[in-house]
Design a protein around this motif. Structure first.
Motif, PDB file in Angstrom:
ATOM      1  N   GLU A  72       0.826  -1.202   0.000  1.00 28.25           N
ATOM      2  CA  GLU A  72       0.000   0.000   0.000  1.00 28.25           C
ATOM      3  C   GLU A  72       0.866   1.261   0.000  1.00 28.25           C
ATOM      4  N   ILE A  73       1.900   1.258   0.829  1.00 27.92           N
ATOM      5  CA  ILE A  73       2.791   2.416   0.896  1.00 27.92           C
ATOM      6  C   ILE A  73       3.634   2.498  -0.372  1.00 27.92           C
ATOM      7  N   GLY A  74       4.010   1.348  -0.932  1.00 27.08           N
ATOM      8  CA  GLY A  74       4.739   1.336  -2.195  1.00 27.08           C
ATOM      9  C   GLY A  74       3.936   1.962  -3.320  1.00 27.08           C
ATOM     10  N   ARG A  75       2.647   1.690  -3.358  1.00 29.89           N
ATOM     11  CA  ARG A  75       1.791   2.290  -4.395  1.00 29.89           C
ATOM     12  C   ARG A  75       1.664   3.806  -4.193  1.00 29.89           C
ATOM     13  N   LEU A  76       1.643   4.238  -2.946  1.00 32.01           N
ATOM     14  CA  LEU A  76       1.658   5.675  -2.685  1.00 32.01           C
ATOM     15  C   LEU A  76       2.941   6.301  -3.232  1.00 32.01           C
ATOM     16  N   ALA A  77       4.067   5.626  -3.040  1.00 34.53           N
ATOM     17  CA  ALA A  77       5.332   6.143  -3.555  1.00 34.53           C
ATOM     18  C   ALA A  77       5.302   6.260  -5.072  1.00 34.53           C
ATOM     19  N   LEU A  78       4.715   5.279  -5.754  1.00 35.85           N
ATOM     20  CA  LEU A  78       4.561   5.373  -7.210  1.00 35.85           C
ATOM     21  C   LEU A  78       3.737   6.595  -7.591  1.00 35.85           C
ATOM     22  N   MET A  79       2.679   6.843  -6.842  1.00 38.30           N
ATOM     23  CA  MET A  79       1.839   8.001  -7.110  1.00 38.30           C
ATOM     24  C   MET A  79       2.622   9.302  -6.917  1.00 38.30           C
ATOM     25  N   PHE A  80       3.403   9.369  -5.823  1.00 37.29           N
ATOM     26  CA  PHE A  80       4.201  10.568  -5.583  1.00 37.29           C
ATOM     27  C   PHE A  80       5.284  10.731  -6.652  1.00 37.29           C
ATOM     28  N   GLU A  81       5.856   9.632  -7.092  1.00 40.45           N
ATOM     29  CA  GLU A  81       6.840   9.712  -8.176  1.00 40.45           C
ATOM     30  C   GLU A  81       6.215  10.324  -9.425  1.00 40.45           C
ATOM     31  N   GLY A  82       5.003   9.887  -9.760  1.00 44.12           N
ATOM     32  CA  GLY A  82       4.310  10.440 -10.919  1.00 44.12           C
ATOM     33  C   GLY A  82       4.026  11.925 -10.751  1.00 44.12           C
ATOM     34  N   ALA A  83       3.632  12.333  -9.535  1.00 46.97           N
ATOM     35  CA  ALA A  83       3.341  13.744  -9.283  1.00 46.97           C
ATOM     36  C   ALA A  83       4.605  14.593  -9.389  1.00 46.97           C
ATOM     37  N   LEU A  84       5.713  14.077  -8.868  1.00 44.66           N
ATOM     38  CA  LEU A  84       6.984  14.798  -8.962  1.00 44.66           C
ATOM     39  C   LEU A  84       7.438  14.922 -10.417  1.00 44.66           C
ATOM     40  N   THR A  85       7.216  13.865 -11.192  1.00 44.96           N
ATOM     41  CA  THR A  85       7.571  13.905 -12.611  1.00 44.96           C
ATOM     42  C   THR A  85       6.716  14.939 -13.343  1.00 44.96           C
ATOM     43  N   SER A  86       5.416  14.957 -13.051  1.00 44.34           N
ATOM     44  CA  SER A  86       4.514  15.944 -13.664  1.00 44.34           C
ATOM     45  C   SER A  86       4.940  17.369 -13.321  1.00 44.34           C
ATOM     46  N   ALA A  87       5.508  17.538 -12.140  1.00 44.91           N
ATOM     47  CA  ALA A  87       5.928  18.866 -11.672  1.00 44.91           C
ATOM     48  C   ALA A  87       7.330  19.231 -12.140  1.00 44.91           C
ATOM     49  N   ARG A  88       7.969  18.351 -12.921  1.00 49.57           N
ATOM     50  CA  ARG A  88       9.320  18.568 -13.437  1.00 49.57           C
ATOM     51  C   ARG A  88      10.336  18.676 -12.304  1.00 49.57           C
ATOM     52  N   TYR A  89      10.124  17.888 -11.238  1.00 47.23           N
ATOM     53  CA  TYR A  89      11.095  17.874 -10.146  1.00 47.23           C
ATOM     54  C   TYR A  89      12.406  17.273 -10.619  1.00 47.23           C
ATOM     55  N   SER A  90      13.502  17.871 -10.178  1.00 42.23           N
ATOM     56  CA  SER A  90      14.823  17.331 -10.456  1.00 42.23           C
ATOM     57  C   SER A  90      15.721  17.603  -9.270  1.00 42.23           C
TER      58      SER A  90
END
Length: 231
Positions: free
Chosen positions: A171-189
């Motif tokens: 469950e927490i791993g899936r949250l991390a995937l979601m946050f990864e996608g959000a960071l990518t959408s935000a152009r985080y680097s």
């Protein structure tokens, strides 16, 4: 280029729903700390997932069994008053002493300092980077390579051992995937400058940094000089 924080929050809402002001304040503290440290995106995704989960989805420091009274904790927790506090639960007197020594703070005499948001964020990052909680750290599980979701989920799920064995690891791993996608959408680097202000949650347009403004002014001045010389 600065991180587009509005895009980050927009990407979270389909999964997390409406965010409270307290949620946003907590996310901002974590994102600011990541910018200072230049935290890699996969590490940050798992740090965010851990903070969201461990804080009871508040993104604010919480006390162990926060839904119960201090009197209950005093009577029932054998390690009282060194029960879990923070964005990730700092527990046991030895850990309070060790972490307090690391920061030069008397956490044994004043354990409630671990509830201070700024300190709690530092404990979250340093604890997961250095393996304070279980002896395991982020580098033990997350390789930082952009791979397919199944492999990233495997790494994120195993990373639960940094904090608490395998409890709710998928469950927490899936949250991390979601946050990864959000960071990518935000152009985080991780290479972004720590003082990049980015975009506030309600702002539509990124702000120019001081360096960018100076560059624009110099460009305009040079163009004007050339115009008068060459005309």
């Amino acid at each position: 280029m600065a991180m587009n924080r509005k895009a980050f929050y927009d990407a979270l809402r389909p999964t997390l729903g409406a965010l409270t002001q307290a949620n946003v304040v907590g996310f901002e503290l974590v994102l600011d700390e990541a910018a200072k440290r230049r935290t890699p995106i996969h590490d940050l995704a798992y740090i965010l997932a851990t903070a969201w989960w461990e804080s009871g989805k508040t993104m604010q420091p919480v006390r162990e069994a926060y839904w119960l009274s201090e009197d209950w904790r005093r009577k029932n927790l054998r390690y009282y008053p060194f029960y879990g506090r923070g964005l990730v639960q700092l527990t046991w007197e030895d850990n309070y002493r060790r972490v307090g020594g690391f920061y030069g703070i008397d956490l044994v005499g004043h354990p409630d300092k671990a509830m201070e948001p700024a300190l709690s964020v530092r404990i979250l990052f340093d604890g997961m980077e250095q393996g304070w909680f279980t002896g395991k750290d982020l580098d033990d599980y997350i390789d930082g390579i952009d791979e397919d979701d199944d492999e990233d989920l495997r790494e994120y799920a195993n990373a639960r051992r940094i904090v608490n064995g395998t409890d709710r690891q998928i469950e927490i791993g899936r949250l991390a995937l979601m946050f990864e996608g959000a960071l990518t959408s935000a152009r985080y680097s991780a290479s972004m400058q720590p003082d990049d202000p980015g975009v506030e949650p309600g702002d539509q347009s990124p702000r120019l940094s001081r360096g960018a403004i100076i560059t624009i002014i110099l460009g305009v001045a040079i163009a004007a000089a050339l115009f008068f010389i060459l005309r």
